[in-house]
Structure formats: C-alpha cells, structure tokens
Motif scaffolding. Structure first.
Motif, mmCIF file in Angstrom:
data_model
loop_
_atom_site.group_PDB
_atom_site.id
_atom_site.type_symbol
_atom_site.label_atom_id
_atom_site.label_comp_id
_atom_site.label_asym_id
_atom_site.label_seq_id
_atom_site.Cartn_x
_atom_site.Cartn_y
_atom_site.Cartn_z
ATOM 1 N N MET A 172 -4.779 2.966 6.527
ATOM 2 C CA MET A 172 -4.184 2.307 5.367
ATOM 3 C C MET A 172 -4.251 0.802 5.573
ATOM 4 O O MET A 172 -4.331 0.319 6.730
ATOM 5 C CB MET A 172 -2.729 2.750 5.225
ATOM 6 N N PRO A 173 -4.215 0.015 4.495
ATOM 7 C CA PRO A 173 -4.246 -1.446 4.629
ATOM 8 C C PRO A 173 -3.044 -1.945 5.423
ATOM 9 O O PRO A 173 -1.948 -1.384 5.371
ATOM 10 C CB PRO A 173 -4.206 -1.936 3.178
ATOM 11 N N HIS A 207 -0.311 2.689 10.642
ATOM 12 C CA HIS A 207 -1.096 2.627 9.407
ATOM 13 C C HIS A 207 -2.166 3.712 9.338
ATOM 14 O O HIS A 207 -3.011 3.697 8.447
ATOM 15 C CB HIS A 207 -1.750 1.248 9.257
ATOM 16 N N SER A 217 0.821 -1.205 0.000
ATOM 17 C CA SER A 217 0.000 0.000 0.000
ATOM 18 C C SER A 217 0.859 1.260 0.000
ATOM 19 O O SER A 217 0.493 2.278 -0.583
ATOM 20 C CB SER A 217 -0.942 0.005 1.204
#
Length: 228
Positions: A225-226, A216, A163
């Motif tokens: 975020m992933p 993240h 990502s």
C-alpha cells in the motif's frame, strides 16, 4: 483509561438496571413520581490468547459517576412514560454521555419494564434506579502476534492514512461470510464491516485498519500500500 500495557481492540457494553421502590404513607401522589438515577461504570479487561484458548481476565476499573439526579415525571399510567424517561436520562447522563449514549434505548426499555412490573403491588411516591454499565474490553493477542511478525519483516512502515480511508467497503452480496479475515482468522460474518484491498483480499475493517497503521503490506500476498 486502560491498565498499563493494555491495548483495546474491541469492547462490548451491557447495561444493568435495578429499581428499588420507596413507599410513602403520607405524601403519595397519583400524579407525580420521583425517580432518582444513580450511575456507575464497571470496566473489565480481557486478553484473547493467540491460539484460541480461553480469554484471560486482566483486571477491572469501577467508576462511580456520582451524579445522583432527581427527575419528576407524571405517574406511570401516563402513556408518555417511555418518552419522559428518555428525556430524563438524556439530562442526567449528559456529563458522561460518551459512555452511555449508545445504550440509552436499552436502559430506557429496562427501566420502563421494571417500573411497570411493580406498580400493581406497590404504591410508590419515589423509586431509586441504579444503572450499571458494564464494558468489557478485549486485547486480541492474534492481532498483536500478527503485528509483531509483520514488524520483524517490514520494519513497521505504516500505510498512508489517505490510502486506508480509500479502501473499498464490501457489500453483503459481494462476499462469502464463511471466509476468514486473514488478520484475526475469524469468519468475516454477515454483520461486520469488511474492506477490500486493491489486491482483492478482504478483511474485517477494524482488523485491516489496525494492521495497515503498522505495516503497509497485505498480510496475505505482500501487496504494498502507499506510504507517506
């Protein structure tokens, strides 16, 4: 190699060249010039305080690269002087190429300029060229503080590497250079790499990459975020 506990966020390199002519009264040649290169590296370490106070000096490491090589090139009147110096440096610095490679153009420029400045007053058969590469490493306390604050809330769960690699780079005309990176709090600037998160917030590429390798969440809006 860094001092114990030091984290390098950014470094700046500056080469310094000095030239010492050696005059020979008996073997001076109009066609050949012997150049001896000596290389050394001075690494200095600085800590940037979180509240924009003066940087704190943390120490230094000096490395003598010890490879003292000799190259023979045509006399300085040769129009190919620059190219031959560049080739000579490529050969003698191959054992520490990682440190010197991106500074070779500057080193060649400095060496050529200093050699040409002394030819009118010295009949040289040999010169000694000392090249010191000064590398200043900075540990940014602002980034460290932000990561510490993030870890207390987020449990230090990093975003997935895939990502991070997919983050969209921002072109110059798509951003306002006066905007701040919300990790280091410095202006984005016109000559820095800038990345945009899916939530549309922009950061210095280096800052947000280090941030996401630890947390993240977007540091501004908490967008997730992933993760792996």
């Amino acid at each position: 190699m860094f001092p114990s506990g030091f984290v390098s966020h950014v470094c700046f390199k500056n080469p310094f060249v000095s030239v010492e002519p050696i005059v020979s009264s008996s073997s001076y040649s109009l066609t050949d010039l012997t150049i001896k290169f000596n290389f050394s590296i001075l690494k200095r370490f600085w800590y940037i305080r979180p509240k924009d106070e003066a940087s704190e000096y943390r120490g230094r490491i000096w490395e003598d690269c010890s490879t003292k090589s000799t190259q023979i090139i045509n006399h300085l009147s040769d129009t190919m002087l620059y190219e031959k110096l560049d080739n000579a440096l490529s050969q003698v610095s191959m054992h520490f190429k990682h440190d010197f490679e991106d500074q070779q153009h500057v080193i060649v420029e400095q060496t050529a300029r200093k050699l040409l400045s002394i030819t009118t007053t010295s009949e040289m058969s040999e010169v000694c060229v000392d090249v010191e590469l000064q590398i200043d490493h900075y540990c940014d306390g602002r980034i460290m503080l932000a990561l510490e604050e993030s870890s207390s809330v987020d449990g230090m769960v990093p975003a997935s590497e895939s990502s991070i690699k997919l983050l969209e780079p921002m072109e110059d005309d798509e951003r306002n250079s006066n905007d701040e990176c919300l990790v280091c709090l410095d202006e984005l600037g016109e000559e820095t790499n800038v990345l945009r998160l899916p939530c549309s917030h922009m950061f210095h590429a280096q800052c947000i990459t280090k941030w996401l390798q630890n947390s993240h969440y977007c540091s501004l809006c908490r967008f997730e975020m992933p993760t792996d």
